[in-house]
Design a protein around this motif. Structure first.
Motif, PDB file in Angstrom:
ATOM      1  N   ARG A 157       0.855  -1.189   0.000  1.00 46.39           N
ATOM      2  CA  ARG A 157       0.000   0.000   0.000  1.00 46.39           C
ATOM      3  C   ARG A 157       0.893   1.241   0.000  1.00 46.39           C
ATOM      4  N   GLY A 158       0.705   2.030  -1.022  1.00 50.38           N
ATOM      5  CA  GLY A 158       1.574   3.176  -1.235  1.00 50.38           C
ATOM      6  C   GLY A 158       2.461   3.001  -2.440  1.00 50.38           C
ATOM      7  N   GLY A 159       2.623   1.770  -2.901  1.00 50.55           N
ATOM      8  CA  GLY A 159       3.398   1.520  -4.109  1.00 50.55           C
ATOM      9  C   GLY A 159       4.767   0.940  -3.832  1.00 50.55           C
ATOM     10  N   LYS A 160       5.089  -0.130  -4.543  1.00 49.41           N
ATOM     11  CA  LYS A 160       6.401  -0.763  -4.371  1.00 49.41           C
ATOM     12  C   LYS A 160       7.522   0.130  -4.893  1.00 49.41           C
ATOM     13  N   ARG A 161       7.246   0.886  -5.939  1.00 48.95           N
ATOM     14  CA  ARG A 161       8.282   1.770  -6.484  1.00 48.95           C
ATOM     15  C   ARG A 161       8.666   2.855  -5.485  1.00 48.95           C
ATOM     16  N   LEU A 162       7.647   3.453  -4.837  1.00 51.61           N
ATOM     17  CA  LEU A 162       7.948   4.474  -3.840  1.00 51.61           C
ATOM     18  C   LEU A 162       8.662   3.868  -2.642  1.00 51.61           C
ATOM     19  N   LEU A 163       8.328   2.641  -2.291  1.00 53.30           N
ATOM     20  CA  LEU A 163       9.016   1.980  -1.188  1.00 53.30           C
ATOM     21  C   LEU A 163      10.494   1.775  -1.499  1.00 53.30           C
ATOM     22  N   ASN A 164      10.814   1.349  -2.722  1.00 52.54           N
ATOM     23  CA  ASN A 164      12.219   1.148  -3.093  1.00 52.54           C
ATOM     24  C   ASN A 164      12.971   2.466  -3.236  1.00 52.54           C
ATOM     25  N   THR A 165      12.240   3.545  -3.492  1.00 50.38           N
ATOM     26  CA  THR A 165      12.896   4.847  -3.601  1.00 50.38           C
ATOM     27  C   THR A 165      13.505   5.281  -2.274  1.00 50.38           C
ATOM     28  N   ARG A 166      13.003   4.740  -1.189  1.00 46.94           N
ATOM     29  CA  ARG A 166      13.546   5.082   0.141  1.00 46.94           C
ATOM     30  C   ARG A 166      15.027   4.754   0.244  1.00 46.94           C
TER      31      ARG A 166
END
Length: 551
Positions: A178-187
Motif C-alpha cells: 500500500r503506497g506503491g512498491k516503487r515508492l518503497l524502493n525509492t527510500r
C-alpha cells in the motif's frame, strides 16, 4: 475474415475480423479542493491515516486467507473494521481490499506467463548454433560464446523465479504494498531520486491515506459517507473514534471549500439532485501540496452500433506511431478521399505531461473526423507484450524502448471514452501486415506532385480498408494486351451507350472531318474548330481513374 495463405516460403497468419469496440461503462471527473483551512487539512490527514491503517490491516488479513476466502470471512472482516469506523466505511475498505487483491492476482498471472514465454525463448535461442540466422517470427542464435553463456545463466535465474511465482499462485499468496512498491524502493535511493527523507515520508504517508466511499442510490445526494451537495459543499462522516472532531450534526465535518466540476458538471449535478449513486475519493498530492476530489459513477451499457451502420459514411484509418498518429479518410468503397492528416505528440517528461499530450492529440483527431463526415475511426488492436522482452530483442535496446514508449493501452481506453461522447464508433482491426502491405500497394499510387505519401499514411489506408472488409491490395492491373486491342493503355473511353464502345476510338481530328462533311460546305472553319473542342471535352469526361473502384 480469417484466412491463411502461402507466400513463397513464408506462411501468413490468419486475420481476425474487425469489430466495434464497446463504449465506456463509467465516468470519472476531478476537481481541486481549494481554500482549505489548516484545520481542514489536519482533519483530512487524521481521518485518512486512521482509515488507511484499517485498510492495511484488512489487506494483510485478506492476503493470509488466500483461497480460503468466502462470504463468512468477508463478513467477519467487515465487522472487525466496523468497530473502529462505521459500517459504510468498513464496506468501502473491504471492497477496496478485494479489488486490490484481484488486481494483484491478475498481475501475478501476467508475470507468470511472461516468465514462461521468456524461458521458452531462451531455450529456443540456446538450442541454435552460434550466429545462426533467425526467421521473421523467431530470432536466431546468439552471436558469441560469451553471450550464449550469459543467457544460459539468465535462463537458470528465470527458472528459479518461475518456481517461486508458481508456488505463490497455487497457494493464493500475493505481494502488495500500500503506497506503491516503487515508492518503497525509492527510500533506499533518495539521492538518485532527488528527495530528502522528509519529502519521501510525506509522499509515503499521502500514498497510504484512505478517503474513498462508494455511492448508494436512494440516499441523500447519492453518498452518505462523503457527501457533496449540488452547491459544492463537501462534508465527511467521521469514524466513530474521531467523532469528537465534528463541526456539524451527526458526526460530520464540513470543509470550508466549494467544489465545481468543470468537466461533466451538469451530468454530475443531475445525478446528485436525483439521489443517484456517486462514489468519491479524496487524495493528497504531497509533491504539489494540493488536495483533490474525484467523483465517479457507472453508466448503463449503451447498445453498440452494428459494424455496417458504423461504416455507412466511410471510415478514418489511423496508424499509431511513437511520435504521431497518421490518419486518412476513406469512403464506403475503400477509396482514399482528400489528403492524409498527421497529429504529432511528445511523450517525454512527466506522466501528467504524457497524459495531456494523449488527450490533446485525440481531441484533434476526433474533431477532424467530425469535419470529414465519417462516423467511425479504425485503429489497430495492438499488443506489444511479446515485442518488449529482452529475450527476443536483447541487443535491440532502442527498438524495445521505442515499443515500450507507445501508449497502446492508454490510447485505446482514451479514444473509446472520448469518441463515445461525440457519437463516433471505434472499430478495432487486426494489425497484421498493415504497414508492409500498405506501403506495397498504396504508397506509390497516392503520391503526386503536391503530396508525398509516407508508409505511415499508406498503413492508415490499409487499416481503413480492413475495417471496411475490403482487401488491402488494390485491384490487380490486367495484362498489357488486355487493356486495349494489343496496344498501349487506353486513356479515353466512349460512353456506355455509344456504338463500338469496346474498340479504340478514332482520333479527334478524323471525327471532326466526318462531322464537317455531313454538315456540308456551308459550315465554316471556326465552327468545325468549336466542334473539335467540344468533342475533345466530351471525350475527356471519360478518362478512367485507376485508383477509384467499388469492388
Amino acid at each position: 475474415m480469417e484466412w491463411v495463405a502461402e507466400r513463397g516460403t513464408q506462411r501468413l497468419r490468419s486475420i481476425d475480423a474487425p469489430y466495434v469496440a464497446p463504449g465506456p461503462s463509467g465516468v470519472a471527473v476531478r476537481d481541486r479542493l481549494t481554500h482549505l483551512t489548516p484545520t481542514d487539512e489536519h482533519i483530512l490527514g487524521v481521518v485518512g491515516a486512521h482509515l488507511g491503517s484499517l485498510a492495511s490491516r484488512d489487506l494483510a488479513t485478506r492476503s493470509r486467507e488466500g483461497h480460503e476466502h468466502d462470504a463468512d470471512t468477508w463478513a467477519a472482516r467487515k465487522r472487525q473494521v466496523s468497530q473502529e469506523s462505521t459500517s459504510r466505511w468498513a464496506g468501502s475498505i473491504t471492497k477496496a481490499t478485494h479489488d486490490q487483491w484481484a488486481l494483484a492476482r491478475r498481475s501475478q498471472l501476467a508475470h507468470l506467463h511472461k516468465l514462461e514465454a521468456g524461458i521458452g525463448m531462451l531455450k529456443h535461442r540456446l538450442s541454435l548454433a552460434l550466429g545462426e540466422k533467425g526467421t521473421r517470427p523467431a530470432p536466431g542464435g546468439y552471436r558469441s560464446r560469451r553471450e550464449w553463456h550469459a543467457k544460459s545463466r539468465r535462463l537458470a535465474c528465470l527458472q528459479d523465479r518461475l518456481v517461486q511465482v508458481r508456488q505463490d499462485w497455487e497457494a493464493g499468496t500475493v505481494h502488495v504494498v500500500r503506497g506503491g512498491k516503487r515508492l518503497l524502493n525509492t527510500r533506499h535511493h533518495l539521492q538518485e531520486a532527488g528527495l530528502t527523507e522528509e519529502g519521501w515520508r510525506q509522499r509515503w504517508e499521502a500514498g497510504r491515506l484512505f478517503l474513498q466511499a462508494d455511492g448508494e442510490s436512494g440516499k441523500r445526494y447519492g453518498n452518505e459517507t462523503i457527501r457533496i451537495t449540488p452547491e459544492g459543499q463537501v462534508s465527511i462522516r467521521l469514524p466513530a473514534p474521531l467523532e469528537h472532531l465534528a463541526n456539524a450534526p451527526r458526526g460530520r465535518y464540513v470543509l470550508a471549500c466549494r467544489v465545481a466540476f468543470a468537466h461533466r458538471g451538469q451530468e454530475w449535478a443531475d445525478r446528485v439532485e436525483a439521489d443517484r449513486a456517486v462514489a468519491y475519493r479524496i487524495h493528497h498530492d504531497a509533491e504539489r501540496g494540493r488536495w483533490y476530489v474525484t467523483a465517479s459513477w457507472t453508466r448503463p451499457k449503451t447498445r453498440t452500433l452494428p459494424l455496417d451502420a458504423a461504416l455507412a459514411q466511410g471510415v478514418v484509418g489511423v496508424d499509431m506511431n511513437a511520435d504521431h498518429l497518421a490518419a486518412y479518410r476513406l469512403d464506403s468503397h475503400g477509396n482514399p478521399v482528400g489528403n492524409p492528416e498527421r497529429f504529432s505528440f511528445d511523450l517525454s517528461g512527466s506522466a501528467s505531461h504524457r497524459d495531456a499530450q494523449i488527450r490533446h492529440v485525440l481531441t484533434g483527431l476526433l474533431h477532424w473526423t467530425q469535419r470529414t463526415g465519417a462516423q467511425a475511426i479504425a485503429i489497430e488492436d495492438l499488443d506489444f507484450t511479446a515485442e518488449k522482452t529482452r529475450e527476443k530483442h536483447g541487443r535491440r535496446k532502442r527498438f524495445r524502448q521505442l515499443v515500450s514508449g507507445m501508449p497502446t493501452g492508454r490510447l485505446r481506453a482514451r479514444i473509446v471514452s472520448m469518441a463515445a461522447g461525440l457519437g463516433l464508433a471505434i472499430v478495432a482491426v487486426d494489425p497484421a501486415y498493415t504497414s508492409m502491405w500498405g506501403a506495397q500497394h498504396w504508397a506509390k499510387p497516392l503520391n503526386s506532385k503536391n503530396r508525398t505519401l509516407t508508409r505511415h499514411d499508406a498503413a492508415a489506408v490499409a487499416i481503413g480498408r480492413r475495417a471496411l472488409g475490403r482487401p488491402v491490395r488494390r485491384r490487380t492491373v490486367p495484362p498489357r494486351h488486355h487493356r486495349s486491342d494489343g496496344g498501349g493503355p487506353r486513356t479515353v473511353q466512349a460512353g456506355p451507350g455509344a456504338l463500338g464502345c469496346e474498340g479504340p476510338r478514332r482520333p479527334v481530328t478524323e471525327r471532326a472531318h466526318d462531322a464537317r462533311a455531313r454538315a456540308g460546305d456551308a459550315r465554316t472553319r471556326g465552327t468545325s474548330a468549336s466542334s473539335t473542342v467540344r468533342d475533345a471535352r466530351s471525350a475527356s469526361r471519360w478518362v478512367q481513374d485507376s485508383l477509384l473502384h467499388t469492388e
